[in-house]
Write an enzyme that holds these catalytic residues in place. Structure first.
Site, PDB file in Angstrom:
ATOM      1  N   SER A 184       0.801  -1.219   0.000  1.00 15.10           N
ATOM      2  CA  SER A 184       0.000   0.000   0.000  1.00 15.10           C
ATOM      3  C   SER A 184       0.837   1.273   0.000  1.00 15.10           C
ATOM      4  O   SER A 184       0.417   2.287  -0.533  1.00 15.10           O
ATOM      5  CB  SER A 184      -0.963  -0.001   1.188  1.00 15.10           C
ATOM      6  OG  SER A 184      -0.295  -0.293   2.387  1.00 15.10           O
ATOM      7  N   HIS A 212      -5.043  -3.392  -3.074  1.00 10.30           N
ATOM      8  CA  HIS A 212      -4.632  -2.399  -4.071  1.00 10.30           C
ATOM      9  C   HIS A 212      -4.477  -2.993  -5.464  1.00 10.30           C
ATOM     10  O   HIS A 212      -4.051  -2.307  -6.387  1.00 10.30           O
ATOM     11  CB  HIS A 212      -3.321  -1.727  -3.649  1.00 10.30           C
ATOM     12  CG  HIS A 212      -3.491  -0.887  -2.421  1.00 10.30           C
ATOM     13  ND1 HIS A 212      -3.931   0.413  -2.460  1.00 10.30           N
ATOM     14  CD2 HIS A 212      -3.339  -1.198  -1.116  1.00 10.30           C
ATOM     15  CE1 HIS A 212      -4.015   0.883  -1.227  1.00 10.30           C
ATOM     16  NE2 HIS A 212      -3.657  -0.076  -0.393  1.00 10.30           N
ATOM     17  N   LYS A 243     -11.594   0.266  -2.547  1.00  3.45           N
ATOM     18  CA  LYS A 243     -10.562   0.991  -3.286  1.00  3.45           C
ATOM     19  C   LYS A 243     -10.982   1.090  -4.753  1.00  3.45           C
ATOM     20  O   LYS A 243     -11.852   1.882  -5.066  1.00  3.45           O
ATOM     21  CB  LYS A 243      -9.205   0.366  -3.018  1.00  3.45           C
ATOM     22  CG  LYS A 243      -8.805   0.770  -1.583  1.00  3.45           C
ATOM     23  CD  LYS A 243      -7.606   0.169  -0.993  1.00  3.45           C
ATOM     24  CE  LYS A 243      -7.459   0.758   0.415  1.00  3.45           C
ATOM     25  NZ  LYS A 243      -6.910  -0.156   1.382  1.00  3.45           N
TER      26      LYS A 243
HETATM   27  C1  PLP Z   1      -7.056  -0.395   2.738  1.00  2.00           C
HETATM   28  C2  PLP Z   1      -6.463  -1.713   3.029  1.00  2.00           C
HETATM   29  C3  PLP Z   1      -7.130  -2.638   3.840  1.00  2.00           C
HETATM   30  C4  PLP Z   1      -8.406  -2.311   4.555  1.00  2.00           C
HETATM   31  O1  PLP Z   1      -9.479  -2.262   3.681  1.00  2.00           O
HETATM   32  P1  PLP Z   1     -10.738  -1.346   4.048  1.00  2.00           P
HETATM   33  O2  PLP Z   1     -11.830  -1.917   3.227  1.00  2.00           O
HETATM   34  O3  PLP Z   1     -10.368   0.047   3.689  1.00  2.00           O
HETATM   35  O4  PLP Z   1     -10.983  -1.496   5.510  1.00  2.00           O
HETATM   36  C5  PLP Z   1      -6.565  -3.877   4.003  1.00  2.00           C
HETATM   37  N1  PLP Z   1      -5.392  -4.184   3.418  1.00  2.00           N
HETATM   38  C6  PLP Z   1      -4.713  -3.313   2.654  1.00  2.00           C
HETATM   39  C7  PLP Z   1      -3.429  -3.723   2.026  1.00  2.00           C
HETATM   40  C8  PLP Z   1      -5.221  -2.047   2.452  1.00  2.00           C
HETATM   41  O5  PLP Z   1      -4.542  -1.164   1.722  1.00  2.00           O
END
Ligand code: PLP
Length: 397
Positions: A184, A212, A243
């Site tokens: 991330s 991602h 995302k």
């Molecule tokens: C954003 C993210 C999460 C959490 O997901 P949400 O749906 O925003 O709670 C988990 N793992 C990674 C690698 C992330 O970037």
């Protein structure tokens, strides 16, 4: 107002954060995550959203949310195991399973919750989990909650992972390898072919986090496993709807046995109200777009390439990326803050990422690109990076 009894520590703790420039304050956007957003009424270039395909306020996605809202209401009303399971959830889970080429899937209210619930369902005391050093906080917390021994291995280093697995020897208990597929903060890829091969050879379970990668990588947008041709080779495939899919919620995909087991034993699934219907409806519509409009991915990767090349031409050190996340290495935290302030003065909104989020001496700007950006937005970003260049003292290549 003076604090309640027992909270005497709180003002001092706040001051300590303030003194070290670590107290976070929120910035509020005046609208949807478009390429340009109003901050305090002033339009800014948004280079900080994970809305990679521009789906969060796509008319079809909003219509999907609205239709689900009308049919199923604002809230599911109960947890999945009681009366919260809607036909909409089942349809969404079938779609996710199909995208991931898995037998089945479960959806959760957030991706964070999917991780903190699922890892402790898979391993516990007496077991061991191998975790990439740059894994997302929700994976780290899931590992901690599980009570299993946690062995961190060097970032994206399959040899280090294998050494750690060997060192764990032939102890009894389950063994789990956990990794982001796209990281991330850096935007780089885990060496998944090597990880899957060696985990299989050593009889370890594998769980990947495609937060991602979903919608961004792979010919059909299924993610990094598709990118590497590894569909069906990983036991636990986690991701988020929040995302690139532009909605909200998390998921875990795997085989029928895994999903049956998690439906009973995953506390992040069991002890929470089911995913809100509007989020599920939005995600369904977003999955249609991921399937039907591959040009969004093509466009996204072209824009990323343009930004990376332009920033390198300015003399910045840009971290290698396979995704929509572009890390521009600055070095010292103070320099990153100065670059951030300069970008902000040029109405470019992108965060400076500092320790402890990243290792000391590797503070950076984290720029995220969206398929809805236009070429002129990338030019805007590059102009702002050019103005900020003298502030990035140690960042020369
Ligand atoms: C954003 C993210 C999460 C959490 O997901 P949400 O749906 O925003 O709670 C988990 N793992 C990674 C690698 C992330 O970037």
């Amino acid at each position: 107002m003076s604090g309640r009894p027992g909270f005497e520590w709180l003002p001092g703790a706040l001051d300590a954060l303030r003194d070290r420039d670590l107290l976070r304050v929120l910035t509020y956007c005046g609208g949807a995550p478009n390429p340009e957003v109003a901050i305090d009424g002033v339009p800014h270039l948004l280079l900080a959203s994970n809305n990679y395909l521009g789906l969060a306020n796509d008319p079809a996605v909003v219509a999907g949310a609205r239709a689900a809202l009308e049919e199923f209401g604002a809230g599911a009303g109960a947890s999945r195991l009681v009366t919260g399971s809607l036909e909409l959830h089942r349809r969404l889970e079938e779609r996710i399973a199909a995208l991931k080429r898995c037998e089945d899937a479960l959806v959760f209210p957030t991706g964070f919750q999917a991780n903190v619930g699922t890892i402790p369902a898979l391993v516990g005391r007496g077991d061991v989990v191998f975790s990439d050093a740059l894994n997302h906080a929700s994976l780290i917390d899931g590992c901690r909650l599980s009570g299993a021994e946690v062995v961190r291995y060097a970032h994206a280093d399959a040899d280090a992972l294998e050494a750690a697995i060997r060192a764990s020897g032939d102890r009894p208990g389950r063994r789990l390898v956990v990794t982001d597929t796209v990281f991330s903060m850096d935007g780089d890829l885990a060496p998944l072919p090597a990880i899957v091969e060696l985990a299989d050879r050593h009889g370890c379970m594998v769980m990947v986090d495609e937060a991602h990668a979903t919608g961004v990588l792979g010919a059909s947008g299924a993610g990094a496993l598709e990118h590497f041709g590894l569909e069906g080779r990983v036991g636990v495939v986690m991701g988020t709807l929040s995302k690139a899919l532009g909605a909200q919620g998390g998921y875990v995909a795997g085989n029928l046995d895994l999903c049956d087991y998690l439906r009973t034993r995953d506390r992040g699934f069991v002890f929470t109200t089911a995913l809100a219907p509007a989020a599920a409806g939005a995600a369904m519509a977003a999955l249609d777009i991921v399937r039907d409009e591959p040009e969004r991915r093509t466009r996204l990767h072209a824009l990323v390439a343009r930004l990376v090349a332009g920033a390198r031409d300015l003399g910045y050190q840009v971290l290698p990326t396979d995704s929509a996340v572009v890390g521009v290495l600055i070095g010292e935290a103070a320099d990153a803050l100065a670059v951030g302030a300069s970008l902000r003065a040029d109405r470019v909104w992108a965060p400076a990422i500092r320790p402890p989020s990243v290792p000391v001496g590797t503070a950076r700007m984290r720029l995220t690109v969206m398929a809805t950006h236009e070429d002129r937005h990338i030019d805007w970003a590059l102009d702002a990076l050019a103005s900020a260049r003298p502030l990035a003292a140690g960042a020369a290549r």
